[in-house]
Design a protein around this motif. Structure first.
Motif, PDB file in Angstrom:
ATOM      1  N   PHE A 141       0.804  -1.222   0.000  1.00 43.60           N
ATOM      2  CA  PHE A 141       0.000   0.000   0.000  1.00 43.60           C
ATOM      3  C   PHE A 141       0.845   1.284   0.000  1.00 43.60           C
ATOM      4  CE2 PHE A 141      -3.345  -2.817   1.953  1.00 43.60           C
ATOM      5  CZ  PHE A 141      -4.211  -2.746   0.884  1.00 43.60           C
ATOM      6  N   GLU A 142       1.608   1.490   1.065  1.00 41.89           N
ATOM      7  CA  GLU A 142       2.225   2.802   1.261  1.00 41.89           C
ATOM      8  C   GLU A 142       3.187   3.182   0.146  1.00 41.89           C
ATOM      9  OE1 GLU A 142       3.495   4.186   5.006  1.00 41.89           O
ATOM     10  OE2 GLU A 142       2.166   2.870   6.137  1.00 41.89           O
ATOM     11  N   ALA A 143       4.032   2.260  -0.288  1.00 39.75           N
ATOM     12  CA  ALA A 143       4.972   2.579  -1.358  1.00 39.75           C
ATOM     13  C   ALA A 143       4.255   2.834  -2.679  1.00 39.75           C
ATOM     14  CB  ALA A 143       5.983   1.450  -1.530  1.00 39.75           C
ATOM     15  N   LEU A 144       3.000   2.394  -2.772  1.00 40.07           N
ATOM     16  CA  LEU A 144       2.187   2.617  -3.969  1.00 40.07           C
ATOM     17  C   LEU A 144       1.277   3.837  -3.809  1.00 40.07           C
ATOM     18  CD1 LEU A 144       1.328  -1.117  -4.681  1.00 40.07           C
ATOM     19  CD2 LEU A 144       2.607   0.388  -6.216  1.00 40.07           C
ATOM     20  N   ASN A 145       1.672   4.725  -2.893  1.00 38.68           N
ATOM     21  CA  ASN A 145       0.933   5.982  -2.684  1.00 38.68           C
ATOM     22  C   ASN A 145      -0.462   5.746  -2.117  1.00 38.68           C
ATOM     23  OD1 ASN A 145       0.867   8.839  -2.758  1.00 38.68           O
ATOM     24  ND2 ASN A 145      -0.274   8.803  -4.683  1.00 38.68           N
ATOM     25  N   VAL A 146      -0.572   4.711  -1.266  1.00 41.88           N
ATOM     26  CA  VAL A 146      -1.846   4.428  -0.599  1.00 41.88           C
ATOM     27  C   VAL A 146      -1.595   4.430   0.904  1.00 41.88           C
ATOM     28  CG1 VAL A 146      -3.845   2.891  -0.511  1.00 41.88           C
ATOM     29  CG2 VAL A 146      -2.403   2.918  -2.544  1.00 41.88           C
ATOM     30  N   PRO A 147      -1.556   5.589   1.541  1.00 45.52           N
ATOM     31  CA  PRO A 147      -1.305   5.663   2.984  1.00 45.52           C
ATOM     32  C   PRO A 147      -2.474   5.103   3.794  1.00 45.52           C
ATOM     33  CG  PRO A 147      -1.846   7.821   2.108  1.00 45.52           C
ATOM     34  CD  PRO A 147      -1.709   6.921   0.930  1.00 45.52           C
ATOM     35  N   GLN A 148      -2.299   5.066   5.114  1.00 46.98           N
ATOM     36  CA  GLN A 148      -3.289   4.442   6.000  1.00 46.98           C
ATOM     37  C   GLN A 148      -4.684   5.034   5.842  1.00 46.98           C
ATOM     38  OE1 GLN A 148      -3.188   1.905   8.079  1.00 46.98           O
ATOM     39  NE2 GLN A 148      -1.015   1.384   7.951  1.00 46.98           N
ATOM     40  N   ASP A 149      -4.772   6.337   5.675  1.00 44.95           N
ATOM     41  CA  ASP A 149      -6.080   6.995   5.633  1.00 44.95           C
ATOM     42  C   ASP A 149      -6.598   7.193   4.210  1.00 44.95           C
ATOM     43  OD1 ASP A 149      -4.145   8.773   4.906  1.00 44.95           O
ATOM     44  OD2 ASP A 149      -4.905  10.461   6.092  1.00 44.95           O
ATOM     45  N   HIS A 150      -5.970   6.556   3.237  1.00 46.50           N
ATOM     46  CA  HIS A 150      -6.381   6.769   1.844  1.00 46.50           C
ATOM     47  C   HIS A 150      -7.681   6.014   1.553  1.00 46.50           C
ATOM     48  CE1 HIS A 150      -6.236   7.167  -2.487  1.00 46.50           C
ATOM     49  NE2 HIS A 150      -5.179   7.969  -2.380  1.00 46.50           N
ATOM     50  N   GLU A 163      -0.458  -7.196  12.210  1.00 45.82           N
ATOM     51  CA  GLU A 163      -0.675  -5.753  12.099  1.00 45.82           C
ATOM     52  C   GLU A 163      -0.054  -5.184  10.815  1.00 45.82           C
ATOM     53  OE1 GLU A 163       0.151  -1.625  14.629  1.00 45.82           O
ATOM     54  OE2 GLU A 163       0.675  -3.578  15.469  1.00 45.82           O
ATOM     55  N   ASN A 164       1.099  -5.682  10.444  1.00 44.55           N
ATOM     56  CA  ASN A 164       1.794  -5.127   9.282  1.00 44.55           C
ATOM     57  C   ASN A 164       2.042  -6.184   8.201  1.00 44.55           C
ATOM     58  OD1 ASN A 164       3.080  -2.950   7.904  1.00 44.55           O
ATOM     59  ND2 ASN A 164       5.073  -3.816   8.467  1.00 44.55           N
TER      60      ASN A 164
END
Length: 339
Positions: A141-150, A163-164
């Motif tokens: 997610f995050e490295a693909l520009n999808v942060p936690q709140d996206h 959790e991760n």
């Protein structure tokens, strides 16, 4: 008693020699060596002998018993050898006879389409890479520009293992790992299984297959993406197939598009399969977002790229006109033998 023992031994040895099978041989053994056998009876008579005669007579009886047991053992082995030879002779194979034809297996329809797609993209210079099915939140997610709140995370119901830690929802995670370890130019496809918490029905499954593509180099444009995908569609569906690009949104590409092709069932006239539109959606694509490049250590001012994601299961069902995706996973030989 000595004469009687000698006569009995000769009689017993002759009976052993005359036995024609194991059953008759066993009858001889019982007659002479059994609990009520004739040699046993002689042993019982030894009480009437003098103390001097007993050990001599006992030795003679034991010697006769040993000779008889040895003769019976040799005869038994002879019968067993003959039986084994007869069995082998009866079981001899005629190697000149034709063999029973072996039933050949075949490739699963998913593998047929996958191999075709790999051939198509390799002919265009793409490498094939792989990645783990159990991924971290960062790579998926995050490295693909999808942060936690996206909000895009709501579009993908994810199987979390910790959790991760999760089962990857897209093979794009392998693209991130590749960009971290390779320097441009990069030209890869990443086929593999992905997982999402979907309800099982005719068009959805919690386990399905994707092929992600990625190209990163200097001066890569939307025209390059369009050319690659049109070539791919023509190779899969035929040169007469038309390709349509529609604006869309994906957090890891900007701009983003969805790609439709002429419905293979009605050839664009409109039918039940394409819901009257004449088009079938086959993939999503777009130019790699600068943030994704930057997160992987690639300068977005110098390099650009495009990415696309193809649903292998949907491609297979549309190519072979399969109405229910569940048929691909039920291992029904009546269905699979058609391929």
């Amino acid at each position: 008693m000595k004469e009687k023992l000698q006569s009995l031994k000769s009689e017993a040895l002759a009976a052993v020699a005359a036995a024609t099978d194991e059953k008759l041989l066993d009858e001889v053994r019982v007659k002479y060596l059994g609990k009520k056998g004739e040699l046993t009876a002689i042993l019982k008579q030894m009480g009437s002998l003098s103390p001097e005669e007993r050990p001599i007579m006992g030795q003679l009886v034991n010697q006769a018993k040993a000779e008889l047991e040895e003769a019976i053992s040799v005869a038994q082995n002879g019968f067993k050898t003959k039986a084994a030879e007869a069995k082998l002779k009866a079981e001899t194979l005629d190697i000149t006879m034709p063999s029973t034809p072996a039933k050949k297996g075949g490739l699963h329809p998913l593998n047929i389409v996958l191999n075709d797609m790999i051939d198509i993209f390799q002919s265009m210079g793409f490498d094939v890479v792989d990645g783990p099915e159990v991924e971290t939140d960062y790579y998926n997610f995050e490295a693909l520009n999808v942060p936690q709140d996206h909000p895009a995370r709501d579009m993908q119901d994810t199987f979390y293992l910790a959790e991760n830690l999760l089962l990857r929802t897209q093979t794009s995670a392998a693209q991130i790992r590749t960009m971290e370890t390779r320097k441009p130019p990069i030209k890869i496809i990443c086929p593999g299984r992905v997982y999402r918490a979907d309800e099982v029905d005719a068009t959805h499954s919690p386990v399905f297959h994707q092929i992600e593509g990625l190209v990163v180099d200097k001066n890569i444009t939307m025209c390059d993406l369009k050319g690659v995908l049109e070539q791919f569609a023509h190779e899969i569906y035929g040169k007469e197939t038309e390709v349509k690009f529609r604006p869309s949104f994906f957090p890891f590409t900007e701009p983003s598009v969805e790609v439709d092709v002429t419905c293979s069932e009605c050839r664009g006239k409109g039918c039940r399969v394409c819901k009257g539109s004449g088009w079938i959606e086959i993939l999503g694509a777009g130019m790699v977002h600068p943030r994704v490049l930057k997160a992987c250590g690639i300068d977005p001012e110098e390099y650009s790229g495009f990415a696309f994601g193809i649903g292998l299961d949907r491609l297979t069902t549309t190519r072979y006109k399969v109405s229910d995706i569940r048929l691909l996973f039920e291992n029904d030989l009546r269905f699979l033998k058609q391929f």
